[in-house]
Structure formats: C-alpha cells, structure tokens
Design a protein around this motif. Structure first.
Motif, mmCIF file in Angstrom:
data_model
loop_
_atom_site.group_PDB
_atom_site.id
_atom_site.type_symbol
_atom_site.label_atom_id
_atom_site.label_comp_id
_atom_site.label_asym_id
_atom_site.label_seq_id
_atom_site.Cartn_x
_atom_site.Cartn_y
_atom_site.Cartn_z
ATOM 1 N N HIS A 288 0.836 -1.214 0.000
ATOM 2 C CA HIS A 288 0.000 0.000 0.000
ATOM 3 C C HIS A 288 0.862 1.251 0.000
ATOM 4 O O HIS A 288 0.611 2.208 -0.748
ATOM 5 C CB HIS A 288 -0.922 -0.015 1.221
ATOM 6 C CG HIS A 288 -1.873 1.147 1.255
ATOM 7 N ND1 HIS A 288 -1.835 2.113 2.226
ATOM 8 C CD2 HIS A 288 -2.868 1.507 0.415
ATOM 9 C CE1 HIS A 288 -2.767 3.017 1.986
ATOM 10 N NE2 HIS A 288 -3.421 2.674 0.897
ATOM 11 N N SER A 289 1.896 1.238 0.819
ATOM 12 C CA SER A 289 2.770 2.404 0.901
ATOM 13 C C SER A 289 3.487 2.643 -0.436
ATOM 14 O O SER A 289 3.603 3.788 -0.892
ATOM 15 C CB SER A 289 3.789 2.200 2.029
ATOM 16 O OG SER A 289 4.451 3.398 2.300
ATOM 17 N N LEU A 290 3.937 1.572 -1.069
ATOM 18 C CA LEU A 290 4.616 1.730 -2.359
ATOM 19 C C LEU A 290 3.659 2.288 -3.416
ATOM 20 O O LEU A 290 4.047 3.116 -4.240
ATOM 21 C CB LEU A 290 5.186 0.389 -2.835
ATOM 22 C CG LEU A 290 6.346 -0.183 -2.010
ATOM 23 C CD1 LEU A 290 6.834 -1.491 -2.631
ATOM 24 C CD2 LEU A 290 7.499 0.813 -1.906
ATOM 25 N N LEU A 291 2.412 1.862 -3.367
ATOM 26 C CA LEU A 291 1.462 2.338 -4.370
ATOM 27 C C LEU A 291 1.117 3.812 -4.174
ATOM 28 O O LEU A 291 1.064 4.574 -5.141
ATOM 29 C CB LEU A 291 0.182 1.495 -4.334
ATOM 30 C CG LEU A 291 0.197 0.215 -5.155
ATOM 31 C CD1 LEU A 291 -1.122 -0.530 -5.003
ATOM 32 C CD2 LEU A 291 0.434 0.519 -6.626
ATOM 33 N N ILE A 292 0.871 4.229 -2.932
ATOM 34 C CA ILE A 292 0.431 5.626 -2.773
ATOM 35 C C ILE A 292 1.582 6.606 -2.992
ATOM 36 O O ILE A 292 1.339 7.777 -3.267
ATOM 37 C CB ILE A 292 -0.260 5.886 -1.417
ATOM 38 C CG1 ILE A 292 0.688 5.720 -0.251
ATOM 39 C CG2 ILE A 292 -1.479 5.042 -1.250
ATOM 40 C CD1 ILE A 292 0.053 6.133 1.063
ATOM 41 N N HIS A 293 2.835 6.125 -2.885
ATOM 42 C CA HIS A 293 3.958 7.021 -3.158
ATOM 43 C C HIS A 293 4.551 6.795 -4.545
ATOM 44 O O HIS A 293 5.539 7.433 -4.903
ATOM 45 C CB HIS A 293 5.057 6.829 -2.110
ATOM 46 C CG HIS A 293 4.634 7.242 -0.728
ATOM 47 N ND1 HIS A 293 4.193 6.358 0.213
ATOM 48 C CD2 HIS A 293 4.563 8.461 -0.145
ATOM 49 C CE1 HIS A 293 3.877 7.010 1.314
ATOM 50 N NE2 HIS A 293 4.083 8.283 1.131
ATOM 51 N N GLY A 294 3.999 5.871 -5.284
ATOM 52 C CA GLY A 294 4.541 5.576 -6.609
ATOM 53 C C GLY A 294 5.923 4.963 -6.544
ATOM 54 O O GLY A 294 6.726 5.140 -7.468
ATOM 55 N N GLY A 295 6.210 4.251 -5.438
ATOM 56 C CA GLY A 295 7.533 3.640 -5.261
ATOM 57 C C GLY A 295 8.335 4.408 -4.230
ATOM 58 O O GLY A 295 8.187 5.631 -4.109
ATOM 59 N N LEU A 296 9.159 3.671 -3.468
ATOM 60 C CA LEU A 296 9.957 4.303 -2.403
ATOM 61 C C LEU A 296 11.286 3.571 -2.238
ATOM 62 O O LEU A 296 11.348 2.357 -2.426
ATOM 63 C CB LEU A 296 9.215 4.215 -1.056
ATOM 64 C CG LEU A 296 8.046 5.154 -0.788
ATOM 65 C CD1 LEU A 296 7.376 4.771 0.519
ATOM 66 C CD2 LEU A 296 8.493 6.604 -0.754
ATOM 67 N N PRO A 297 12.325 4.293 -1.849
ATOM 68 C CA PRO A 297 13.546 3.614 -1.404
ATOM 69 C C PRO A 297 13.265 2.949 -0.053
ATOM 70 O O PRO A 297 12.333 3.347 0.652
ATOM 71 C CB PRO A 297 14.561 4.747 -1.238
ATOM 72 C CG PRO A 297 13.918 5.976 -1.770
ATOM 73 C CD PRO A 297 12.451 5.749 -1.823
ATOM 74 N N ILE A 298 14.086 1.988 0.303
ATOM 75 C CA ILE A 298 13.795 1.199 1.503
ATOM 76 C C ILE A 298 13.809 2.055 2.771
ATOM 77 O O ILE A 298 12.992 1.837 3.678
ATOM 78 C CB ILE A 298 14.792 0.010 1.621
ATOM 79 C CG1 ILE A 298 14.307 -1.004 2.653
ATOM 80 C CG2 ILE A 298 16.192 0.483 1.945
ATOM 81 C CD1 ILE A 298 13.280 -1.932 2.141
ATOM 82 N N ASP A 299 14.675 3.071 2.845
ATOM 83 C CA ASP A 299 14.707 3.881 4.064
ATOM 84 C C ASP A 299 13.455 4.734 4.184
ATOM 85 O O ASP A 299 12.912 4.909 5.287
ATOM 86 C CB ASP A 299 15.975 4.746 4.104
ATOM 87 C CG ASP A 299 16.110 5.638 2.881
ATOM 88 O OD1 ASP A 299 15.512 5.292 1.843
ATOM 89 O OD2 ASP A 299 16.784 6.682 2.973
ATOM 90 N N ALA A 300 12.970 5.261 3.077
ATOM 91 C CA ALA A 300 11.730 6.039 3.129
ATOM 92 C C ALA A 300 10.548 5.125 3.440
ATOM 93 O O ALA A 300 9.629 5.507 4.179
ATOM 94 C CB ALA A 300 11.511 6.753 1.801
ATOM 95 N N LEU A 301 10.592 3.917 2.902
ATOM 96 C CA LEU A 301 9.522 2.953 3.195
ATOM 97 C C LEU A 301 9.490 2.656 4.691
ATOM 98 O O LEU A 301 8.416 2.595 5.306
ATOM 99 C CB LEU A 301 9.761 1.669 2.400
ATOM 100 C CG LEU A 301 8.762 0.534 2.594
ATOM 101 C CD1 LEU A 301 7.382 0.941 2.104
ATOM 102 C CD2 LEU A 301 9.227 -0.718 1.859
ATOM 103 N N ALA A 302 10.676 2.514 5.277
ATOM 104 C CA ALA A 302 10.746 2.218 6.709
ATOM 105 C C ALA A 302 10.172 3.357 7.540
ATOM 106 O O ALA A 302 9.640 3.123 8.635
ATOM 107 C CB ALA A 302 12.204 1.958 7.110
ATOM 108 N N ALA A 303 10.225 4.572 7.021
ATOM 109 C CA ALA A 303 9.680 5.707 7.774
ATOM 110 C C ALA A 303 8.157 5.702 7.778
ATOM 111 O O ALA A 303 7.530 6.335 8.628
ATOM 112 C CB ALA A 303 10.198 7.017 7.177
ATOM 113 N N THR A 304 7.563 4.993 6.837
ATOM 114 C CA THR A 304 6.100 5.025 6.736
ATOM 115 C C THR A 304 5.429 3.919 7.545
ATOM 116 O O THR A 304 4.211 3.921 7.685
ATOM 117 C CB THR A 304 5.650 4.877 5.269
ATOM 118 O OG1 THR A 304 5.999 3.564 4.801
ATOM 119 C CG2 THR A 304 6.294 5.917 4.386
ATOM 120 N N ILE A 305 6.204 2.972 8.041
ATOM 121 C CA ILE A 305 5.611 1.834 8.751
ATOM 122 C C ILE A 305 6.284 1.684 10.109
ATOM 123 O O ILE A 305 7.518 1.689 10.204
ATOM 124 C CB ILE A 305 5.781 0.529 7.935
ATOM 125 C CG1 ILE A 305 5.143 0.683 6.553
ATOM 126 C CG2 ILE A 305 5.162 -0.657 8.667
ATOM 127 C CD1 ILE A 305 5.479 -0.437 5.595
#
Lengths: 355, 265
Positions: A288-305
């Motif tokens: 879900h996080s990857l879809l709403i941001h149109g893709g993320l680096p792993i560190d930014a992904l970690a900030a969202t969860i």
C-alpha cells in the motif's frame, strides 16, 4: 504572449501529427472513469483456452513477445503526453489558467508524461523533494516554487511530495495552498493511488477542480496498442482489458509474462504473480505504501511503517519473491504484472481504491 | 406417559441413532467448513457471513428434534401438547438457567445483540466474539483468554458493542501533555498521525478532543481502524508515532499520574 503563441503552435502541431491515437487516449473527468466490465460468467482461463488453439496442437501459433513502441510509434509516455497536450491546448495557451490536476494509474508514467509536456511548453518543473527534506520540513523545495514567480509551472509527481508519516503532510499542505493562490498556470500530476489517498486524508477537492484522467482502454484499444495483438482473440483481449483495468502498461506486462512463461492454455493464469497465501499485515502495508507514493527507497519505506527494519525487509523480500514488487535504481515499486493481484488484495482489505 | 411414548420395540432405534449421528456430523462439518469459507471470502463480507454457522447449527438442531420426536412418540396433537407440557415442567425445575440461556441465545441471534467478530463488553469481560454456542458466547480477550459468558446475561446486563456488525470501529489514543504548548500544532500533528497510519480507515473522520486539567492537557485522538481485530495495534501505532512526532515538536509530556476511569471510552 510568448507562451500563448508557443502553446497555440504546439497544439496545432500535435493535432496534425496525432490523429491516429485520438481514439486510444481519451481524456475525461476523473468522476467519469469506468473500469472495463468482465463478461458474465467468463473467466480468463477459459477464454484463453477458447481463444487459442489446443495445447500440443501442431498448428498452435506462438504469441510473439509484444514490444512497446512498435509499429513506428513513440513510447507510451510520449504518446500520452502528446495527447494530453492536444487535449489541454486551450488551457496551455493561457498562462493564467487555474491549476489542473492530471491523475494516471500506476505504470502509465505520469511523471514522464508531465515532464514531456513541460519540455514542449518550456515550463519549469518543480522537482519532488527527497524523503529527508519532507520529514525535516525543509522549505527549500517550496522556496523553489516561490522563486518561479507567477509563470507557468509543472509539478509532475504530487505523489512524491509527501510521506505517509506524521511529519510527512505538513509541507504538502503548504504546497497546495501555494498552488491554489498562485496566478500562473500550474499543471500537477499524481498517480491514482496517491491522489485517492490525499483526497481522502486531506479532504482535497477544491484546489484543482475536477482532475483529468485517461479513460480505461478496452479490448479494441489493446488490439491497437499491443503490437502483434492479432495472436490474441477478441475474448482474450477483453479479459486482458478487465484484468489490467484498462491499463495498457499493465496489459502489456501481463501478455509478456504469459508469453515468457510458456504457459499452457489451461495454466497461464497461474503464471501471473499472485498475492502470497502466507502473508502478514506487513506485506499489505508495504504494498500500500509503495502504491500511494509511486515507489519508495527502503529507508523512506521504513519511515512510513512502524516496524523494525528486519520486519520491513522481510515483507519486501516476500513480495519481491512473489514477483509483486521490484527494485530499480534503489526504489521499490509494485510491478506492472503484479499490480492486478496487489490491487485486488488491497481492495479486499478495504483500502481506498485507485480511482 | 406410556401412551405418549411409543413402546421401545416399536421405535426405529437405528433411524433415531442415524439422525443423531448425521446431525452431529453435519454440525461438526458446519463448524469446520463455514469459518474456512468465511476466511476465503472478501474481508468486507466477513461480518455478514460469520453468523451463518450459528444459524445453520440452530436449524440442524431444530430439524433433528422435528425428525426424532415423531419417531419416539405417538404422533397425535394431544400427546404432543402433553409432551411439551411435561418438558416445560422439567425445564422449569431442573434446567431453567440452561433453558434461559438457550432462549437468550436465540434472542441475541435474531436481535443481533452481538455477532461473530463483534467486539463487546459484557460485565467485566471485553473482547472479540469468536463463537455463539447454544448456551454461551465465547469471547476472546486481548490477552488471548477465552471467556464463556452465558447468553442470559442479556436479560439484565448492558452489552457494549464497539463495532455492532461493522468491520471498522473507533479507536482512541490518549495523550497527556504539559500545559505549555501550541494546541493547534499538537492537534494537527495528532490528526496527521492518524491519517498516515496504515491501519486507518480514511472513509471516516479523525477527531481530536482536548480537555484542560490542573496538571496539563489531555488529548484524545479518535480514528477508525479498517479492521476491528487490529484495534490495539492501531492504538499502539497512533500512540508511538504521535509520541515521536510530539517530541519533534518540542512538546513536553505531563508527569502527573492520572487515575484510570472505569469502563471504556
């Protein structure tokens, strides 16, 4: 006046060159978007079987691998950008037009489309900030917008200008206020999941008026877009349109996947990426996080969860192993072939739809 | 009574046993199959499909009774009424509590006081309704303890149902802050915390309720979770992420302990 003349020149040129794609790319208000509807009681496997010769048949033709941009065409993003420029010719010709928002489904290249429109109209582009800039409430990237004055501006990726984090919406609100208040023409692009999320979370709507999007492509459109689509029956094309949600990039990826897998008529659907049966909520959050941001680096992904790096990495690896996400240049994205499975899974868990 | 029941040698005992065994097997199958089917169904239909198991089991019990009674009694109206009367007398004296719970269970089923998947509080017990048995409702607490509460509690006890058949439910995270802070910024930060939680149901509004106390300011962050089963995970997510965001704002937390108030918010 210079912009006005340039806009008119470009519109006339685009209209002269792009008549062949007018039917394929139809720009409509977002509220009029309709996904292709599946034929009653049909399933794609049965239709594939019916639409292709029997397995092991000596006369069975093989489906040639589709190639994007064949038949002398431009790339997908170029075609969409050109059709958008034609559609917005009058709007682009007026440098004081009110802001417009363009929403496209994943993998249709909204960011590249708007960058091309920016090049064609010689408009400056407001680049997305880094995730660190977002989380530290950096004002530098907003200052860049202010420095552009009241001239035309293109904001190609609204979905990359926030982060699903308690500190990740603050500057976006300020950006939207600036866009709303500025007098220069502002063209904003956003992927559909990001837009739906922002519209729900921030109760947006009045800033951009009615967003524009591309109508879903039907079987005829796919036949026109997919090279060598003659190897596919009408029924199969219809099912591909349904499965892909009328998204040519996703349909292209599905066909590629099917052909490359060499799947037998009965088993081809099982070769498409599927949501892993033994998944945890972490995989759902990652997708879900990857879809709403149109893709993320792993560190930014970690900030969202809210989870440990190990848990997030395990979720990412699990989805990657299933073919649902992939990494390119350090950014994780939902794959085009895996998008239908991810979308179905998220909707089954009551997440906000993409349109 | 002799005229009511058939002579033992005239009763088709194998058939009665077959009905009993068949009924028991069917009930067991329903217990196993329905939850599996529900699990495969879309999550949003879970709450609609879960009561199916209870309704099917009740139907099977009624059908078994309807099939067996004519086999062991003389099928006349007077005798059947006499049987009912005798049964009522026996139930009234011997198993009135059991019967009361069974009847209450049926009432709860049709009134939808609680359904499978609901998060309820009955007396001191709070948790998710996991099974509706003939006599009891099985509630699993957040500590994973199964509590069996007799249905007849509904006659004289208030039932608190947090989601009332819906998948989503309201969750509340509380924060206690030092009084010297910018309330508007805190409010915005709390709202953003809820809006950016992966558990949040964005179709519902997020609200922040603030109240001033001698020791500081109490904030209640109210937001809906997508799936009620994630109630405590969502509250934890909001609490921890908001705490970090508030610390980034430089807000100090109140240090005075607050006595817990009874009951849920």
């Amino acid at each position: 006046m210079i912009e006005f003349a340039r806009g008119l020149r470009y519109a006339a040129s685009a209209m002269a060159n792009g008549k062949d794609t007018l039917q394929l790319w139809q720009w409509i208000p977002l509220s009029e978007y309709r996904r292709p509807v599946p034929p009653v009681h049909h399933n794609i496997g049965r239709l594939w079987r019916r639409g292709t010769p029997a397995e092991n048949s000596p006369s069975a033709p093989t489906l040639p691998p589709p190639q994007r941009g064949a038949s002398g065409r431009h790339s997908l993003e170029e075609e969409i950008a050109d059709s958008l420029a034609r559609h917005l010719a009058a709007w682009l010709a007026d440098p004081t037009s009110s802001p417009r928002l363009i929403v496209l489904a994943p993998h249709l290249g909204i960011e590249d489309v708007l960058r091309r429109v920016a090049r064609l109209t010689r408009s400056p582009v407001l680049e997305p900030p880094s995730s660190a800039e977002i989380l530290t409430h950096s004002e530098a990237w907003l200052d860049r917008l202010l420095a552009m004055g009241d001239g035309p501006v293109v904001v190609p990726a609204l979905h990359r200008m926030f982060l699903q984090h308690a500190d990740g919406l603050t500057r976006l609100r300020e950006l939207l206020t600036s866009v709303h208040q500025r007098r220069g023409r502002t063209l904003v692009g956003c992927e559909s999941w990001g837009w739906r999320y922002l519209r729900k979370a921030l109760r947006l709507g009045a800033v951009f008026g009615e967003p524009l999007t591309l109508q879903a492509v039907d079987a005829d459109g796919l036949a026109d877009w997919l090279p060598d689509a003659g190897g596919l029956s009408v029924d199969v094309l219809r099912q591909l349109a349904v499965e892909s949600g009328g998204n040519v990039a996703v349909a292209h990826a599905l066909v590629t996947r099917i052909v490359e897998s060499g799947a037998a008529p009965l088993q081809w659907r099982s070769r498409l990426p599927a949501w892993p049966p033994e998944s945890s909520p972490m995989e759902t959050f990652v997708a879900h996080s990857l879809l709403i941001h149109g893709g993320l680096p792993i560190d930014a992904l970690a900030a969202t969860i809210l989870a440990s790096d190990d848990e997030i990495r395990a979720g990412v690896e699990h989805l990657a192993a299933a073919g649902l996400i992939e990494e390119a240049s350090g950014t994780w994205r939902v794959t085009a072939a895996g998008y239908p499975a991810v979308r179905t899974h998220l909707l089954g868990h009551d997440y906000v739809d993409d349109f | 009574m002799n005229e009511l029941f058939r002579d033992l040698h005239t009763i088709n005992i194998p058939l009665v046993l077959a009905i009993l065994v068949g009924g028991a097997l069917t009930v067991a199958a329903v217990r196993r199959v329905v939850p599996r089917l529900v699990k495969r169904a879309p999550a949003r239909l879970r709450h609609e499909l879960l009561p199916l198991a209870t309704v099917l089991r009740l139907t099977i019990y009624v059908a078994m009774t309807g099939l067996i009674v004519p086999l062991v009694t003389h099928p006349s109206r007077e005798r059947f009424v006499a049987l009912l009367g005798a049964s009522a007398l026996a139930i009234g004296f011997a198993v009135k509590d059991y019967a009361s719970s069974v009847i209450a269970g049926m009432v709860a089923l049709f009134e939808r006081t609680y359904r499978l998947g609901d998060r309820v509080q009955i007396g001191d017990t709070y948790g998710e309704v996991r099974a509706l048995n003939l006599r009891t409702v099985k509630i699993v607490t957040p500590d994973d303890t199964a509590v069996y509460v007799p249905h007849d509690k509904i006659w004289n006890t208030a039932i608190y149902n947090a989601n009332d058949g819906a998948r989503t439910m309201l969750c509340v995270a509380k924060f206690y802050l030092h009084p010297a802070h910018d309330g508007a910024r805190v409010r915005e930060k709390l709202i953003d915390t809820a809006l950016t939680s992966p558990y949040a149901n964005l179709d519902q509004k997020v609200a922040v309720i603030a109240s001033e106390h001698p020791w500081g300011t109490e904030y209640k962050l109210k937001a809906y979770v997508l799936d009620g089963r994630d109630e405590f995970l969502f509250t934890t997510d909001m609490t921890l992420r908001a705490k970090a965001a508030l610390q980034n704002l430089g807000v100090q937390f109140a240090l005075v302990q607050v006595a817990a108030t009874p009951g849920r918010v």
